[in-house]
Design a protein around this motif. Structure first.
Motif, PDB file in Angstrom:
ATOM      1  N   LYS A 277       1.050  -1.237   0.013  1.00 42.20           N
ATOM      2  CA  LYS A 277      -0.129   0.046   0.119  1.00 42.20           C
ATOM      3  C   LYS A 277       0.699   1.219   0.001  1.00 42.20           C
ATOM      4  N   ASP A 278       2.054   1.403   0.704  1.00 42.39           N
ATOM      5  CA  ASP A 278       2.915   2.508   0.818  1.00 42.39           C
ATOM      6  C   ASP A 278       3.495   2.779  -0.416  1.00 42.39           C
ATOM      7  N   LYS A 279       3.723   1.531  -1.525  1.00 44.00           N
ATOM      8  CA  LYS A 279       4.560   1.717  -2.715  1.00 44.00           C
ATOM      9  C   LYS A 279       3.440   2.481  -3.611  1.00 44.00           C
ATOM     10  N   ILE A 280       2.093   1.747  -3.489  1.00 43.20           N
ATOM     11  CA  ILE A 280       0.952   2.299  -4.328  1.00 43.20           C
ATOM     12  C   ILE A 280       0.627   3.686  -4.086  1.00 43.20           C
ATOM     13  N   TYR A 281       0.736   4.121  -2.843  1.00 42.39           N
ATOM     14  CA  TYR A 281       0.439   5.326  -2.244  1.00 42.39           C
ATOM     15  C   TYR A 281       1.246   6.515  -3.250  1.00 42.39           C
TER      16      TYR A 281
ATOM     17  N   ARG B 118       3.442   5.829  -5.693  1.00 37.80           N
ATOM     18  CA  ARG B 118       3.436   5.813  -7.294  1.00 37.80           C
ATOM     19  C   ARG B 118       2.185   6.064  -8.139  1.00 37.80           C
ATOM     20  N   VAL B 119       0.969   5.865  -7.287  1.00 41.02           N
ATOM     21  CA  VAL B 119      -0.250   6.095  -7.929  1.00 41.02           C
ATOM     22  C   VAL B 119      -0.930   7.424  -7.350  1.00 41.02           C
ATOM     23  N   VAL B 120      -0.921   7.740  -6.254  1.00 41.52           N
ATOM     24  CA  VAL B 120      -1.377   9.009  -5.754  1.00 41.52           C
ATOM     25  C   VAL B 120      -0.380  10.298  -5.711  1.00 41.52           C
TER      26      VAL B 120
ATOM     27  N   ASN C  23       2.908   8.346 -11.434  1.00 40.81           N
ATOM     28  CA  ASN C  23       3.716   7.871 -12.583  1.00 40.81           C
ATOM     29  C   ASN C  23       3.156   6.497 -12.888  1.00 40.81           C
ATOM     30  N   MET C  24       2.079   5.744 -12.089  1.00 40.34           N
ATOM     31  CA  MET C  24       1.689   4.361 -12.489  1.00 40.34           C
ATOM     32  C   MET C  24       0.058   4.695 -12.476  1.00 40.34           C
ATOM     33  N   PRO C  25      -0.440   3.918 -13.318  1.00 39.02           N
ATOM     34  CA  PRO C  25       0.075   3.009 -14.311  1.00 39.02           C
ATOM     35  C   PRO C  25       1.147   3.768 -15.560  1.00 39.02           C
ATOM     36  N   GLN C  26       2.060   3.056 -16.078  1.00 40.98           N
ATOM     37  CA  GLN C  26       3.002   3.418 -16.916  1.00 40.98           C
ATOM     38  C   GLN C  26       2.597   4.204 -17.867  1.00 40.98           C
ATOM     39  N   GLY C  27       2.720   5.624 -18.076  1.00 41.04           N
ATOM     40  CA  GLY C  27       2.243   6.472 -19.163  1.00 41.04           C
ATOM     41  C   GLY C  27       0.769   6.358 -19.004  1.00 41.04           C
ATOM     42  N   ASN C  28       0.075   6.167 -17.875  1.00 42.40           N
ATOM     43  CA  ASN C  28      -1.265   6.098 -17.581  1.00 42.40           C
ATOM     44  C   ASN C  28      -1.935   5.232 -18.916  1.00 42.40           C
ATOM     45  N   LYS C  29      -1.406   4.062 -19.291  1.00 44.22           N
ATOM     46  CA  LYS C  29      -1.541   3.323 -20.308  1.00 44.22           C
ATOM     47  C   LYS C  29      -3.019   2.658 -20.403  1.00 44.22           C
TER      48      LYS C  29
ATOM     49  N   THR D 163      -8.234   7.350 -13.654  1.00 46.96           N
ATOM     50  CA  THR D 163      -8.803   8.477 -13.619  1.00 46.96           C
ATOM     51  C   THR D 163      -8.500   9.236 -12.358  1.00 46.96           C
ATOM     52  N   GLU D 164      -8.636  10.485 -12.051  1.00 44.29           N
ATOM     53  CA  GLU D 164      -8.223  11.079 -10.771  1.00 44.29           C
ATOM     54  C   GLU D 164      -9.199  10.653  -9.642  1.00 44.29           C
ATOM     55  N   GLU D 165     -10.318  10.296 -10.152  1.00 41.53           N
ATOM     56  CA  GLU D 165     -11.439  10.161  -9.131  1.00 41.53           C
ATOM     57  C   GLU D 165     -10.867   8.563  -8.636  1.00 41.53           C
ATOM     58  N   GLU D 166     -10.315   7.737  -9.326  1.00 42.22           N
ATOM     59  CA  GLU D 166      -9.865   6.399  -8.898  1.00 42.22           C
ATOM     60  C   GLU D 166      -8.858   6.556  -8.032  1.00 42.22           C
ATOM     61  N   ARG D 167      -7.706   7.780  -8.323  1.00 42.19           N
ATOM     62  CA  ARG D 167      -6.537   7.606  -7.672  1.00 42.19           C
ATOM     63  C   ARG D 167      -6.989   8.263  -6.197  1.00 42.19           C
ATOM     64  N   ASN D 168      -7.928   9.077  -6.402  1.00 36.13           N
ATOM     65  CA  ASN D 168      -8.546   9.671  -4.989  1.00 36.13           C
ATOM     66  C   ASN D 168      -9.088   8.683  -4.101  1.00 36.13           C
ATOM     67  N   THR D 169      -9.890   7.898  -4.830  1.00 36.22           N
ATOM     68  CA  THR D 169     -10.561   6.612  -4.032  1.00 36.22           C
ATOM     69  C   THR D 169      -9.461   5.687  -3.193  1.00 36.22           C
ATOM     70  N   ILE D 170      -8.490   5.499  -4.166  1.00 36.98           N
ATOM     71  CA  ILE D 170      -7.342   4.813  -3.337  1.00 36.98           C
ATOM     72  C   ILE D 170      -6.529   5.506  -2.398  1.00 36.98           C
ATOM     73  N   ARG D 171      -6.300   6.815  -2.653  1.00 39.44           N
ATOM     74  CA  ARG D 171      -5.982   7.707  -1.310  1.00 39.44           C
ATOM     75  C   ARG D 171      -6.622   7.464  -0.265  1.00 39.44           C
TER      76      ARG D 171
END
Length: 388
Positions: free
Chosen positions: A349-353, A355-357, A361-367, A371-379
């Motif tokens: 979870k710390d690494k996800i926070y 790199r994602v939040v 820079n993950m997913p690589q090139g946001n391939k 979305t920002e909403e999804e990043r905020n949900t994870i945060r």
């Protein structure tokens, strides 16, 4: 591919250490020479040194000795093999995997061939600009030459960050500087040395201007070293290349690290400057503040469940991070990281926070189009305790 990456990367680091070490040593030698006490007429300076349990005595000639020794060591292959191994590494990581690492469609939608052509062409253009700048009268004015050179380098940083992915942009900036350095050795420094050796062996008039010009280009290389070293490790620090203004961060770090090298060079000359190092440190600290994450990203007002997070991870991350990736580039999970179970996600979870939040820079090139909403949900899930 991974073993090819390892072998080429190790070769690049090894040759790079040899080249940069030689640059550091010879600039130190030039700065530390005794130029006044008990010198023979033909000498420009000498130096006593102790290292590894032995004493050494070195002499520098004003132009060349009367007789050129047969055993003459040339410092050139370190530079050549550093550039060749560096270009090979660039090819292995970024050209062979252009869709994954070189191209970010959110920055600029390029075909792999176009991206590679822009990459190689930029190195050629950079060297031509730098070479012609060195031919102008500006080269005699160190501070003004440095300022103009910095503006051009910043232009390349801006260009790379608006063409390639953030990580690739930084690597290309370092590769561009490395190309200038290798070009200096191949086109200027070694030909000048060969001309001086040829003249000395054949009793021809020596042109000291060639040696001075070669020495100047060697000094330029010395100032490039620390910015290049930063770029070599920059892929481990996504907070730099994934910031809102990555080109500005890169320019700031270039100025700060070059300033540190300038302070070291002054110190070796015995000219202790009280402001160069503190100012360089403040400049680098400015980059740290510029890349700091937002203090108030927003309150988390709703409870987020593990099921919501797992659904996002399955849709956006598992194409690469699973035991059997479906991605068109990665056939094995990068770095062995998989997110197939809730336990896998909680463990990292710390690494996800990060790199994602934070760096995003993950997913690589946001391939996969997170979305920002999804990043905020994870945060919010992580900030509320990452409950299973």
């Amino acid at each position: 591919m991974e073993w090819l990456n390892i072998i080429v990367r190790l070769a690049h680091i090894t040759f790079g250490i040899a080249w940069i070490g030689a640059s550091f040593y010879f600039v130190f030698l030039e700065n530390a020479l005794n130029r006044t006490k008990d010198l023979r007429e033909e000498l420009a300076g000498n130096l006593w040194a102790v290292h590894g349990g032995g004493f050494y005595y070195l002499e520098k000639y004003k132009v060349a000795p009367k007789v050129i020794p047969r055993e003459l060591h040339w410092f050139k292959y370190e530079a050549y093999f550093t550039w060749l191994s560096g270009f090979s590494l660039l090819s292995v990581v970024y050209y062979f995997n252009a869709k994954a690492f070189l191209i970010d469609k959110n920055v600029l939608d390029l075909t792999p061939l176009a991206a590679i052509a822009i990459s190689i062409g930029s190195f050629v253009v950079a060297y031509i600009l730098y070479h012609f700048l060195c031919k102008t009268k500006l080269v005699k004015n160190g501070p003004l030459f440095g300022l103009v050179g910095l503006l051009i380098a910043t232009g390349f940083a801006y260009f790379y960050c608006h063409v390639f992915s953030g990580r690739a942009a930084y690597i290309h900036f370092g590769a561009m500087l490395g190309t200038l350095m290798a070009g200096n050795v191949f086109f200027i420094i070694i030909p000048a040395q060969k001309a001086m050796v040829h003249a000395a062996k054949n009793a021809l008039p020596l042109d000291p201007a060639k040696g001075k010009f070669a020495g100047l280009r060697s000094l330029h290389n010395n100032y490039f070293t620390l910015p290049v070293l930063f770029v070599m490790i920059s892929n481990h620090f996504p907070s730099t290349f994934s910031s809102n203004q990555p080109w500005l961060v890169l320019a700031i770090i270039t100025v700060g690290t070059a300033g540190v090298k300038h302070w070291l060079n002054l110190r070796e000359k015995g000219r202790m400057n009280v402001w160069v190092l503190p100012v360089s440190a403040l400049i680098l600290l400015g980059a740290a503040f510029l890349t700091a994450p937002a203090k108030n990203p927003g309150a988390c007002t709703t409870e987020v469940s593990m099921a919501q997070v797992q659904a996002i991870v399955q849709q956006r991350c598992q194409q690469c991070h699973s035991s059997k990736p479906t991605d068109d580039v990665f056939t094995a999970p990068p770095n062995g990281v998989v997110y197939e179970t809730p336990a896998d996600i909680i463990k990292l979870k710390d690494k996800i926070y990060q790199r994602v939040v934070v760096t995003k820079n993950m997913p690589q090139g946001n391939k996969t189009g997170m979305t920002e909403e999804e990043r905020n949900t994870i945060r919010c899930w992580i900030e509320n305790g990452a409950k299973p």
